[in-house]
Write a protein that holds these residues in place. Structure first.
Motif, PDB file in Angstrom:
ATOM      1  N   ILE A  39       0.810  -1.227   0.000  1.00 16.17           N
ATOM      2  CA  ILE A  39       0.000   0.000   0.000  1.00 16.17           C
ATOM      3  C   ILE A  39       0.838   1.270   0.000  1.00 16.17           C
ATOM      4  CG2 ILE A  39      -2.000  -1.092   1.057  1.00 16.17           C
ATOM      5  CD1 ILE A  39      -1.149  -0.016   3.747  1.00 16.17           C
ATOM      6  N   GLY A  40       2.140   1.154  -0.237  1.00 19.25           N
ATOM      7  CA  GLY A  40       2.982   2.337  -0.309  1.00 19.25           C
ATOM      8  C   GLY A  40       3.691   2.619   1.006  1.00 19.25           C
ATOM      9  N   PRO A  41       4.779   3.400   0.965  1.00 22.73           N
ATOM     10  CA  PRO A  41       5.592   3.602   2.160  1.00 22.73           C
ATOM     11  C   PRO A  41       4.932   4.439   3.244  1.00 22.73           C
ATOM     12  CG  PRO A  41       6.384   4.965   0.354  1.00 22.73           C
ATOM     13  CD  PRO A  41       5.343   4.051  -0.220  1.00 22.73           C
ATOM     14  N   VAL A  42       4.083   5.396   2.877  1.00 22.07           N
ATOM     15  CA  VAL A  42       3.457   6.243   3.897  1.00 22.07           C
ATOM     16  C   VAL A  42       2.428   5.454   4.691  1.00 22.07           C
ATOM     17  CG1 VAL A  42       2.051   8.285   4.326  1.00 22.07           C
ATOM     18  CG2 VAL A  42       3.845   8.368   2.589  1.00 22.07           C
ATOM     19  N   ALA A  43       1.418   4.928   3.997  1.00 21.83           N
ATOM     20  CA  ALA A  43       0.377   4.157   4.681  1.00 21.83           C
ATOM     21  C   ALA A  43       0.932   2.857   5.253  1.00 21.83           C
ATOM     22  CB  ALA A  43      -0.768   3.856   3.715  1.00 21.83           C
ATOM     23  N   GLY A  44       1.866   2.219   4.522  1.00 17.75           N
ATOM     24  CA  GLY A  44       2.414   0.952   4.971  1.00 17.75           C
ATOM     25  C   GLY A  44       3.189   1.071   6.269  1.00 17.75           C
ATOM     26  N   VAL A  45       4.046   2.093   6.362  1.00 17.01           N
ATOM     27  CA  VAL A  45       4.832   2.269   7.589  1.00 17.01           C
ATOM     28  C   VAL A  45       3.940   2.742   8.730  1.00 17.01           C
ATOM     29  CG1 VAL A  45       6.709   3.574   8.654  1.00 17.01           C
ATOM     30  CG2 VAL A  45       6.991   2.643   6.357  1.00 17.01           C
ATOM     31  N   TRP A  46       2.971   3.631   8.425  1.00 18.85           N
ATOM     32  CA  TRP A  46       2.050   4.075   9.481  1.00 18.85           C
ATOM     33  C   TRP A  46       1.284   2.887  10.053  1.00 18.85           C
ATOM     34  CZ3 TRP A  46      -3.060   3.802  10.693  1.00 18.85           C
ATOM     35  CH2 TRP A  46      -3.513   4.657  11.723  1.00 18.85           C
ATOM     36  N   LEU A  47       0.788   2.017   9.175  1.00 17.12           N
ATOM     37  CA  LEU A  47       0.050   0.832   9.638  1.00 17.12           C
ATOM     38  C   LEU A  47       0.975  -0.107  10.410  1.00 17.12           C
ATOM     39  CD1 LEU A  47      -2.684  -0.512   9.671  1.00 17.12           C
ATOM     40  CD2 LEU A  47      -2.192  -1.514   7.438  1.00 17.12           C
ATOM     41  N   THR A  48       2.234  -0.182   9.995  1.00 19.35           N
ATOM     42  CA  THR A  48       3.219  -0.967  10.751  1.00 19.35           C
ATOM     43  C   THR A  48       3.398  -0.394  12.147  1.00 19.35           C
ATOM     44  OG1 THR A  48       4.416  -1.588   8.740  1.00 19.35           O
ATOM     45  CG2 THR A  48       5.608  -1.765  10.826  1.00 19.35           C
TER      46      THR A  48
END
Length: 252
Positions: A39-48
């Motif tokens: 889902i991309g680095p912004v949403a992906g890292v936030w969700l992580t």
């Protein structure tokens, strides 16, 4: 997110949570590269970051004791020093460069984890300065790429931090860093709410953590920590390189 992407995300969270319960770390290493690719680095890292917060809280309650609060009183406040500029970096960088940054940080962190095995042959590092540096670097890495663990592993080896105490102490550490990252990126507009997954996806991944921790606790008594660490590193290397290459391909 499609059904296939959700299934992959749930699997990554289940594996990462199990590894974190067994070895003290694993959620960020496994989940960050997978979600960044999905889902991309912004949403992906936030969700992580959000998932790491839940997993650290649940695992910390299960482990109950063993945290070294003397070290954490220095390490945790310094995480803020690294997290604040990292949130601004996430907000300002274009997507391609952010993917390259996330992939590069993952690779550097993994290299640090590998090199940490050689730290046992170096003179031990003592005092609050080293803990403060580890906290600041961990805070920066966690906010930008979702992986604070490698820098903390390096510090633990250099400072001769006993593994049982280190593993227990990482849970309040990941909890604090996760909350910092989630709140800061929302606060400065680095992770706009409109770009994030729907609330039920976040709830599903949080529920996966809660469901997996009891099983992971039983596995922790049977699976060697080194075996779990190697599996986590294998998954993380693949995701880190793929994220880095995708960012480079966007530029080209």
């Amino acid at each position: 997110m499609s059904l296939g992407e959700i299934l992959v995300a749930v699997t990554a969270v289940a594996v990462g949570t199990t590894l974190q319960r067994v070895s003290g770390m694993g959620v960020g290493l496994v989940v960050a590269p997978v979600l960044s690719l999905l889902i991309g680095p912004v949403a992906g890292v936030w969700l992580t970051n959000a998932t790491t917060t839940v997993s650290a809280f649940v695992i910390w309650r299960a482990m109950r004791t063993g945290s070294d609060w003397r070290r954490l009183r220095t390490l945790l406040p310094c995480a803020v020093i690294g997290a604040v500029p990292a949130a601004l970096v996430v907000r300002e960088l274009p997507l391609a460069w952010l993917e390259i940054t996330v992939g590069s940080i993952l690779v550097l962190g993994l290299l640090g984890t590998v090199l940490a095995s050689a730290a046992d042959r170096l003179p031990p590092v003592r005092g609050p300065f080293a803990a403060g540096v580890a906290g600041a670097v961990g805070g920066f890495f966690n906010t930008t790429a979702g992986v604070a663990g490698p820098s903390l592993v390096m510090y633990s080896r250099l400072s001769r931090w006993p593994h049982p105490s280190f593993a227990a102490s990482m849970q309040p550490t990941f909890l604090t860093m996760g909350v910092l990252s989630v709140v800061l990126k929302l606060g400065v507009g680095a992770a706009p709410v409109s770009d994030l997954p729907q609330w039920w996806v976040v709830a599903l991944l949080a529920g996966t953590v809660v469901a997996v921790v009891p099983l992971a606790g039983r596995l922790a008594a049977r699976v060697p920590a080194e075996t779990a660490r190697r599996l986590a590193l294998t998954v993380a290397w693949a995701g880190a390189i793929a994220t880095l290459l995708r960012g480079a391909s966007r530029l080209l």
